[in-house]
Scaffold this motif. Structure first.
Motif, PDB file in Angstrom:
ATOM      1  N   LEU A 173       0.845  -1.182   0.000  1.00  0.00           N
ATOM      2  CA  LEU A 173       0.000   0.000   0.000  1.00  0.00           C
ATOM      3  C   LEU A 173       0.881   1.233   0.000  1.00  0.00           C
ATOM      4  O   LEU A 173       1.877   1.300   0.725  1.00  0.00           O
ATOM      5  N   GLY A 174       0.510   2.201  -0.823  1.00  0.00           N
ATOM      6  CA  GLY A 174       1.302   3.413  -0.898  1.00  0.00           C
ATOM      7  C   GLY A 174       0.998   4.176  -2.166  1.00  0.00           C
ATOM      8  O   GLY A 174      -0.046   3.980  -2.797  1.00  0.00           O
ATOM      9  N   LEU A 214       3.510   0.310  -7.520  1.00  0.00           N
ATOM     10  CA  LEU A 214       3.099  -0.451  -8.697  1.00  0.00           C
ATOM     11  C   LEU A 214       4.331  -1.008  -9.400  1.00  0.00           C
ATOM     12  O   LEU A 214       5.232  -0.270  -9.784  1.00  0.00           O
ATOM     13  N   GLN A 215       4.351  -2.309  -9.582  1.00  0.00           N
ATOM     14  CA  GLN A 215       5.495  -2.995 -10.177  1.00  0.00           C
ATOM     15  C   GLN A 215       5.056  -3.775 -11.409  1.00  0.00           C
ATOM     16  O   GLN A 215       4.089  -4.543 -11.366  1.00  0.00           O
ATOM     17  N   VAL A 216       5.792  -3.574 -12.505  1.00  0.00           N
ATOM     18  CA  VAL A 216       5.568  -4.364 -13.713  1.00  0.00           C
ATOM     19  C   VAL A 216       6.177  -5.741 -13.480  1.00  0.00           C
ATOM     20  O   VAL A 216       7.369  -5.862 -13.178  1.00  0.00           O
ATOM     21  N   THR A 217       5.358  -6.773 -13.609  1.00  0.00           N
ATOM     22  CA  THR A 217       5.747  -8.118 -13.188  1.00  0.00           C
ATOM     23  C   THR A 217       5.375  -9.131 -14.261  1.00  0.00           C
ATOM     24  O   THR A 217       4.343  -9.000 -14.926  1.00  0.00           O
ATOM     25  N   ALA A 246      -7.385   2.303  -4.074  1.00  0.00           N
ATOM     26  CA  ALA A 246      -7.041   0.949  -3.637  1.00  0.00           C
ATOM     27  C   ALA A 246      -5.568   0.843  -3.286  1.00  0.00           C
ATOM     28  O   ALA A 246      -5.201   0.255  -2.260  1.00  0.00           O
ATOM     29  N   THR A 247      -4.709   1.414  -4.108  1.00  0.00           N
ATOM     30  CA  THR A 247      -3.272   1.285  -3.852  1.00  0.00           C
ATOM     31  C   THR A 247      -2.838   2.089  -2.633  1.00  0.00           C
ATOM     32  O   THR A 247      -1.878   1.708  -1.955  1.00  0.00           O
ATOM     33  N   THR A 248      -3.540   3.175  -2.343  1.00  0.00           N
ATOM     34  CA  THR A 248      -3.168   3.988  -1.182  1.00  0.00           C
ATOM     35  C   THR A 248      -3.815   3.504   0.111  1.00  0.00           C
ATOM     36  O   THR A 248      -3.526   4.036   1.182  1.00  0.00           O
ATOM     37  N   GLY A 249      -4.703   2.496   0.014  1.00  0.00           N
ATOM     38  CA  GLY A 249      -5.321   1.961   1.213  1.00  0.00           C
ATOM     39  C   GLY A 249      -6.622   2.617   1.606  1.00  0.00           C
ATOM     40  O   GLY A 249      -7.174   2.297   2.662  1.00  0.00           O
TER      41      GLY A 249
END
Length: 308
Positions: free
Chosen positions: A9-10, A15-18, A46-49
């Motif tokens: 979260l942050g 965000l990581q390309v995987t 969503a990514t920030t919580g």
């Protein structure tokens, strides 16, 4: 295949390309080769919580709205064939990113998808499902108030995706629409059919009173100041309760997937009866930068991630 995973979260940096395993179509599913996925404020939240995700996430894949082509078909998904153009909404409120749309391929339930008319490009189509369904369903809550024909409705955030669709659908429904536009976006909002355009800097207590407010931002108490006694306010996120003395009804609109409705709305956009807009397209691998642009604000339309 490539996917973009929120590893923690942050901010956008999480965000990581995987490299991920390519999914297989299970019963009632198809695998969609994703050509476009819309970047929504909900993805950023969503990514920030800001959206509760439960104890087992992250990691997860953001992404609600996808458009692309059917790559493979599982048993029991007879509505689609390989090569069909489709658009749909992953019910992220259920999947919580497993799956999410930030990927080159998605195993999607056939019930999440509708056919994409040839007249509509992938990027524009990807802006429709979450925004247009939210607007339509929120206006349905307004209609429960049984307002007289021609009643006035104020739409906040009319420059945005949900608000823009709300303006158009409210005009179709016969309301007199006052639409609050962001700076330099008055012409776009006026072109959506609004009867009156209200600058974002205007104190809403000086507007109206109106019979209903579709609070797409939402602004909460400021919107309440514009509604008449025994009117109705529909907000797209939870807002503090309004003092009930004036009899104002307060409703919360949370998205729910409605395949029949989605097909109708996509058809209206393809036919030009509803308008949408794309501010920019960016490669899927630049999802973090796309989130930065959404956070910075000032966009005239949606950012859409594209994949080959």
């Amino acid at each position: 295949m490539l996917g973009v995973v929120a590893a923690a979260l942050g901010g956008p940096e999480v965000l990581q390309v995987t490299e991920l395993p390519e999914p297989e179509a299970g019963p009632g599913q198809v695998v969609v080769r994703v050509r476009a996925v819309c970047v929504h404020p909900a993805d950023v939240a969503a990514t920030t919580g800001e959206i509760p995700l439960g104890p087992d996430v992250p990691p997860f894949l953001p992404g609600w709205d996808i458009a692309g082509e059917v790559a493979s078909v599982g048993p029991g998904a007879a509505d689609f064939a390989v090569g069909d153009r489709v658009v749909g909404m992953i019910p992220w409120y259920v999947t919580r990113g497993a799956p999410g749309g930030y990927a080159e391929f998605v195993a999607a339930d056939a019930a999440w998808l509708v056919r994409l008319p040839d007249e509509l490009d992938f990027a524009s189509a990807a802006t429709v499902p979450l925004n247009a369904q939210t607007a339509h369903q929120g206006l349905a809550l307004v209609s429960l108030a049984l307002l007289p024909p021609g009643s006035s409705i104020l739409v906040t955030g009319a420059s945005g995706g949900v608000g823009g669709f709300a303006v158009q659908l409210a005009v179709q429904a016969g309301y007199r629409v006052l639409a609050q536009a962001a700076h330099d976006d008055e012409q776009w909002v006026r072109g959506l059919g609004a009867h009156e355009v209200v600058p974002r800097t205007v104190e809403l207590s000086t507007v109206g009173p109106v019979a209903a407010v579709f609070d797409a931002v939402p602004v909460g108490a400021a919107a309440a100041a514009a509604v008449e006694d025994r009117g109705v306010i529909v907000a797209t996120r939870p807002t503090p309760p309004i003092v009930p003395a004036r009899g104002v009804r307060q409703e919360l609109q949370l998205i729910r997937l409605d395949r029949e409705l989605l097909a109708d709305l996509v058809g209206q956009v393809a036919a030009g009866r509803l308008r949408t807009r794309v501010a920019d397209t960016m490669p899927l691998t630049e999802a973090a930068d796309a989130h930065r642009r959404v956070l910075a604000g000032g966009l005239h339309g949606k950012v859409v991630l594209t994949a080959n």
